[in-house]
Design a protein around this motif. Structure first.
Motif, PDB file in Angstrom:
ATOM      1  N   GLY A 127      28.663  32.498  62.006  1.00 49.50           N
ATOM      2  CA  GLY A 127      29.592  33.620  61.901  1.00 49.50           C
ATOM      3  C   GLY A 127      30.728  33.599  62.904  1.00 49.50           C
ATOM      4  N   LEU A 128      30.983  32.443  63.510  1.00 49.77           N
ATOM      5  CA  LEU A 128      32.086  32.357  64.460  1.00 49.77           C
ATOM      6  C   LEU A 128      33.116  31.361  63.940  1.00 49.77           C
ATOM      7  CD1 LEU A 128      33.227  33.244  67.193  1.00 49.77           C
ATOM      8  CD2 LEU A 128      32.056  31.296  68.238  1.00 49.77           C
ATOM      9  N   GLY A 129      34.367  31.811  63.792  1.00 52.07           N
ATOM     10  CA  GLY A 129      35.427  30.933  63.317  1.00 52.07           C
ATOM     11  C   GLY A 129      35.517  30.901  61.808  1.00 52.07           C
ATOM     12  N   SER A 130      35.926  32.018  61.199  1.00 53.34           N
ATOM     13  CA  SER A 130      35.958  32.081  59.735  1.00 53.34           C
ATOM     14  C   SER A 130      37.029  31.157  59.175  1.00 53.34           C
ATOM     15  CB  SER A 130      36.211  33.513  59.258  1.00 53.34           C
ATOM     16  OG  SER A 130      37.483  33.966  59.668  1.00 53.34           O
ATOM     17  N   SER A 131      36.789  30.657  57.960  1.00 53.77           N
ATOM     18  CA  SER A 131      37.677  29.693  57.312  1.00 53.77           C
ATOM     19  C   SER A 131      38.658  30.394  56.381  1.00 53.77           C
ATOM     20  CB  SER A 131      36.849  28.700  56.497  1.00 53.77           C
ATOM     21  OG  SER A 131      36.249  29.359  55.392  1.00 53.77           O
ATOM     22  N   GLU A 132      39.646  29.641  55.916  1.00 58.29           N
ATOM     23  CA  GLU A 132      40.572  30.181  54.928  1.00 58.29           C
ATOM     24  C   GLU A 132      39.854  30.485  53.611  1.00 58.29           C
ATOM     25  OE1 GLU A 132      43.684  31.243  55.150  1.00 58.29           O
ATOM     26  OE2 GLU A 132      43.462  30.861  57.294  1.00 58.29           O
ATOM     27  N   ILE A 133      38.814  29.719  53.278  1.00 57.82           N
ATOM     28  CA  ILE A 133      38.036  30.009  52.069  1.00 57.82           C
ATOM     29  C   ILE A 133      37.361  31.377  52.194  1.00 57.82           C
ATOM     30  CG2 ILE A 133      35.951  29.368  50.780  1.00 57.82           C
ATOM     31  CD1 ILE A 133      36.757  26.468  51.100  1.00 57.82           C
ATOM     32  N   SER A 134      36.776  31.632  53.344  1.00 61.56           N
ATOM     33  CA  SER A 134      36.124  32.922  53.578  1.00 61.56           C
ATOM     34  C   SER A 134      37.126  34.063  53.428  1.00 61.56           C
ATOM     35  CB  SER A 134      35.508  32.941  54.977  1.00 61.56           C
ATOM     36  OG  SER A 134      34.999  34.219  55.288  1.00 61.56           O
ATOM     37  N   ASN A 135      38.303  33.889  54.027  1.00 61.97           N
ATOM     38  CA  ASN A 135      39.316  34.938  53.956  1.00 61.97           C
ATOM     39  C   ASN A 135      39.797  35.142  52.519  1.00 61.97           C
ATOM     40  OD1 ASN A 135      39.011  34.857  56.719  1.00 61.97           O
ATOM     41  ND2 ASN A 135      40.890  33.683  57.069  1.00 61.97           N
ATOM     42  N   PHE A 136      39.953  34.039  51.786  1.00 62.03           N
ATOM     43  CA  PHE A 136      40.419  34.126  50.405  1.00 62.03           C
ATOM     44  C   PHE A 136      39.389  34.822  49.520  1.00 62.03           C
ATOM     45  CE2 PHE A 136      40.844  32.145  46.131  1.00 62.03           C
ATOM     46  CZ  PHE A 136      42.080  32.685  45.796  1.00 62.03           C
ATOM     47  N   VAL A 137      38.103  34.526  49.729  1.00 61.34           N
ATOM     48  CA  VAL A 137      37.047  35.164  48.938  1.00 61.34           C
ATOM     49  C   VAL A 137      37.034  36.671  49.196  1.00 61.34           C
ATOM     50  CG1 VAL A 137      34.545  35.378  48.674  1.00 61.34           C
ATOM     51  CG2 VAL A 137      35.605  33.123  48.675  1.00 61.34           C
ATOM     52  N   ASN A 138      37.144  37.065  50.472  1.00 63.98           N
ATOM     53  CA  ASN A 138      37.203  38.502  50.776  1.00 63.98           C
ATOM     54  C   ASN A 138      38.386  39.168  50.085  1.00 63.98           C
ATOM     55  OD1 ASN A 138      34.922  38.862  52.312  1.00 63.98           O
ATOM     56  ND2 ASN A 138      35.984  39.207  54.236  1.00 63.98           N
ATOM     57  N   GLU A 139      39.537  38.507  50.148  1.00 61.39           N
ATOM     58  CA  GLU A 139      40.737  39.053  49.513  1.00 61.39           C
ATOM     59  C   GLU A 139      40.557  39.192  48.001  1.00 61.39           C
ATOM     60  OE1 GLU A 139      45.083  37.167  48.696  1.00 61.39           O
ATOM     61  OE2 GLU A 139      44.415  37.137  50.778  1.00 61.39           O
ATOM     62  N   MET A 140      39.953  38.168  47.390  1.00 59.34           N
ATOM     63  CA  MET A 140      39.702  38.206  45.953  1.00 59.34           C
ATOM     64  C   MET A 140      38.761  39.351  45.589  1.00 59.34           C
ATOM     65  SD  MET A 140      37.561  35.448  43.674  1.00 59.34           S
ATOM     66  CE  MET A 140      36.053  35.947  44.525  1.00 59.34           C
ATOM     67  N   GLU A 141      37.691  39.502  46.348  1.00 57.79           N
ATOM     68  CA  GLU A 141      36.710  40.539  46.031  1.00 57.79           C
ATOM     69  C   GLU A 141      37.301  41.932  46.202  1.00 57.79           C
ATOM     70  OE1 GLU A 141      33.294  39.618  48.408  1.00 57.79           O
ATOM     71  OE2 GLU A 141      32.511  38.235  46.903  1.00 57.79           O
ATOM     72  N   LEU A 142      38.086  42.127  47.241  1.00 52.24           N
ATOM     73  CA  LEU A 142      38.718  43.430  47.418  1.00 52.24           C
ATOM     74  C   LEU A 142      39.689  43.722  46.269  1.00 52.24           C
ATOM     75  CD1 LEU A 142      39.344  43.376  51.271  1.00 52.24           C
ATOM     76  CD2 LEU A 142      37.837  44.947  50.031  1.00 52.24           C
ATOM     77  N   GLY A 143      40.385  42.689  45.778  1.00 51.79           N
ATOM     78  CA  GLY A 143      41.258  42.870  44.621  1.00 51.79           C
ATOM     79  C   GLY A 143      40.491  43.267  43.381  1.00 51.79           C
ATOM     80  N   LEU A 144      39.309  42.692  43.189  1.00 53.43           N
ATOM     81  CA  LEU A 144      38.489  43.061  42.041  1.00 53.43           C
ATOM     82  C   LEU A 144      38.002  44.506  42.160  1.00 53.43           C
ATOM     83  CD1 LEU A 144      36.450  39.752  41.619  1.00 53.43           C
ATOM     84  CD2 LEU A 144      38.115  40.688  40.004  1.00 53.43           C
ATOM     85  N   PHE A 145      37.689  44.939  43.369  1.00 49.23           N
ATOM     86  CA  PHE A 145      37.299  46.338  43.567  1.00 49.23           C
ATOM     87  C   PHE A 145      38.436  47.272  43.195  1.00 49.23           C
ATOM     88  CE2 PHE A 145      33.414  45.375  45.941  1.00 49.23           C
ATOM     89  CZ  PHE A 145      32.629  46.464  45.579  1.00 49.23           C
ATOM     90  N   GLU A 146      39.635  46.918  43.605  1.00 51.33           N
ATOM     91  CA  GLU A 146      40.783  47.770  43.286  1.00 51.33           C
ATOM     92  C   GLU A 146      41.013  47.835  41.773  1.00 51.33           C
ATOM     93  OE1 GLU A 146      44.141  46.372  45.459  1.00 51.33           O
ATOM     94  OE2 GLU A 146      43.221  46.738  47.427  1.00 51.33           O
ATOM     95  N   ARG A 147      40.707  46.747  41.087  1.00 51.06           N
ATOM     96  CA  ARG A 147      40.965  46.699  39.652  1.00 51.06           C
ATOM     97  C   ARG A 147      39.847  47.352  38.846  1.00 51.06           C
ATOM     98  NH1 ARG A 147      42.695  40.965  37.333  1.00 51.06           N
ATOM     99  NH2 ARG A 147      44.292  41.407  38.890  1.00 51.06           N
ATOM    100  N   TYR A 148      38.576  47.094  39.241  1.00 53.48           N
ATOM    101  CA  TYR A 148      37.451  47.529  38.412  1.00 53.48           C
ATOM    102  C   TYR A 148      36.561  48.592  39.069  1.00 53.48           C
ATOM    103  CZ  TYR A 148      38.659  43.253  35.890  1.00 53.48           C
ATOM    104  OH  TYR A 148      39.335  42.274  35.207  1.00 53.48           O
ATOM    105  N   GLY A 149      36.731  48.830  40.361  1.00 53.03           N
ATOM    106  CA  GLY A 149      35.885  49.793  41.042  1.00 53.03           C
ATOM    107  C   GLY A 149      34.552  49.241  41.477  1.00 53.03           C
ATOM    108  N   GLU A 150      34.303  47.969  41.217  1.00 52.00           N
ATOM    109  CA  GLU A 150      33.081  47.297  41.641  1.00 52.00           C
ATOM    110  C   GLU A 150      33.293  45.804  41.509  1.00 52.00           C
ATOM    111  OE1 GLU A 150      29.850  48.344  39.112  1.00 52.00           O
ATOM    112  OE2 GLU A 150      30.819  47.625  37.281  1.00 52.00           O
ATOM    113  N   LEU A 151      32.350  45.029  42.026  1.00 50.84           N
ATOM    114  CA  LEU A 151      32.414  43.579  41.911  1.00 50.84           C
ATOM    115  C   LEU A 151      31.474  43.148  40.791  1.00 50.84           C
ATOM    116  CD1 LEU A 151      33.709  41.089  43.313  1.00 50.84           C
ATOM    117  CD2 LEU A 151      31.581  40.866  44.593  1.00 50.84           C
ATOM    118  N   PRO A 152      31.990  42.499  39.736  1.00 52.14           N
ATOM    119  CA  PRO A 152      31.100  42.052  38.657  1.00 52.14           C
ATOM    120  C   PRO A 152      29.956  41.206  39.191  1.00 52.14           C
ATOM    121  CG  PRO A 152      33.395  41.802  38.013  1.00 52.14           C
ATOM    122  CD  PRO A 152      33.403  42.172  39.465  1.00 52.14           C
ATOM    123  N   LYS A 153      28.760  41.454  38.664  1.00 53.55           N
ATOM    124  CA  LYS A 153      27.568  40.782  39.168  1.00 53.55           C
ATOM    125  C   LYS A 153      27.680  39.260  39.054  1.00 53.55           C
ATOM    126  CE  LYS A 153      23.619  42.750  38.663  1.00 53.55           C
ATOM    127  NZ  LYS A 153      22.346  43.305  38.153  1.00 53.55           N
TER     128      LYS A 153
END
Length: 287
Positions: A127-153
């Motif tokens: 958990g030390l030194g997050s990668s660009e992949i980690s940041n991109f996944v978080n960004e993607m998931e937050l975008g899905l929340f904004e669009r659908y109100g939840e993250l598809p299973k």
């Protein structure tokens, strides 16, 4: 394993927590990663060896995850660190070795600043030194929340599988089918979509703020162990090693052959072994 307790903090947030072990040995606080429940800590097989070595272990389920409350967002890492500090107060713990897994490393770093003098030692595990992949996944998931109100299973299942299994397992068709079925059909670990969204946003805001800063890492003045898995896409060894180099006299360990979820798949429990040895050295006064 002792029964979980429901601890209501002064903020009104209720958390599920377990204090394991007896006697007068040092305390170890386990700060959980995203979506991590008490059952997940049991899968690491870390608690029992620590107790056998004479430590008292406080583990808990963070806000947002089933077993604890999921107050409405926003969440942030400093508030989650304050939750951990509230648990220390509830159990009358003044000093402890702080162990963080994944996002639990963020909580650990914030707790060091918000409760100076609390830490006897620090472990930052995957958990030390997050990668660009980690940041991109978080960004993607937050975008899905904004669009659908939840993250598809199915999205959550795919991400978990891709970041938990090593390359050989991901290329084995039977293994992939088995994990897909397991992940898609298992009950959610989240207490509510609010809890999921809250933890995701807390993680992303920490990273976007440039944390951990070089100054924050350089200020860590207690014995520190940093561990990374060789195939971790979220916290790869190169970025973890570079961040660890900023911590005075930190020990860095790379664990070969596993990805981010390696704690669930390592039959020799390599990481828990390193953590128990480190805690013994801290207890015995070695840096």
């Amino acid at each position: 394993m002792p029964d979980n307790q429901r601890v209501v903090l002064p903020t009104g947030v209720g958390l599920s927590a377990t204090l394991t072990g007896s006697g007068d040995g040092p305390f170890v606080l386990l700060n959980p990663g995203m979506s991590m429940s008490q059952t997940s800590w049991e899968l690491t097989e870390l608690i029992a060896p620590l107790v056998d070595a004479g430590f008292r272990v406080l583990s808990y389920t963070a806000r947002g995850v089933t077993g604890s409350d999921a107050p409405p967002p926003p969440y942030d890492i400093p508030s989650m660190a304050d939750d951990a500090a509230g648990l220390l107060d509830h159990f009358d713990i003044d000093r402890a070795i702080l162990v963080g897994y994944s996002m639990g490393c963020y909580i650990t770093q914030a707790l060091l600043e918000r409760r100076p003098g609390t830490a006897l030692g620090v472990v930052m595990w995957a958990g030390l030194g997050s990668s660009e992949i980690s940041n991109f996944v978080n960004e993607m998931e937050l975008g899905l929340f904004e669009r659908y109100g939840e993250l598809p299973k199915e999205v959550s299942a795919f991400e978990t599988m891709l970041t938990t299994l090593d390359r050989a397992s991901l290329q084995d068709q039977a293994t992939v089918r088995g994990w897909r079925d397991l992940l898609v059909h298992r009950p959610s670990s989240w207490a509510s979509p609010d809890g999921h969204h809250g933890q995701l946003a807390a993680s992303q805001s920490w990273v976007l703020a440039g944390e951990p800063t070089a100054a924050r890492l350089a200020a860590i003045d207690v014995p520190t162990l940093v561990m990374a898995y060789s195939e971790d896409l979220f916290f790869p060894p190169a970025t973890s090693r570079a961040a660890a180099a900023l911590i005075p006299d930190a020990q860095f360990v790379e664990i070969d052959g596993f990805a981010h979820g390696g704690f669930m798949l390592d039959p020799s429990h390599t990481a828990p072994g390193h953590i128990v040895d480190f805690c013994r050295r801290v207890r015995d006064g070695a840096r």
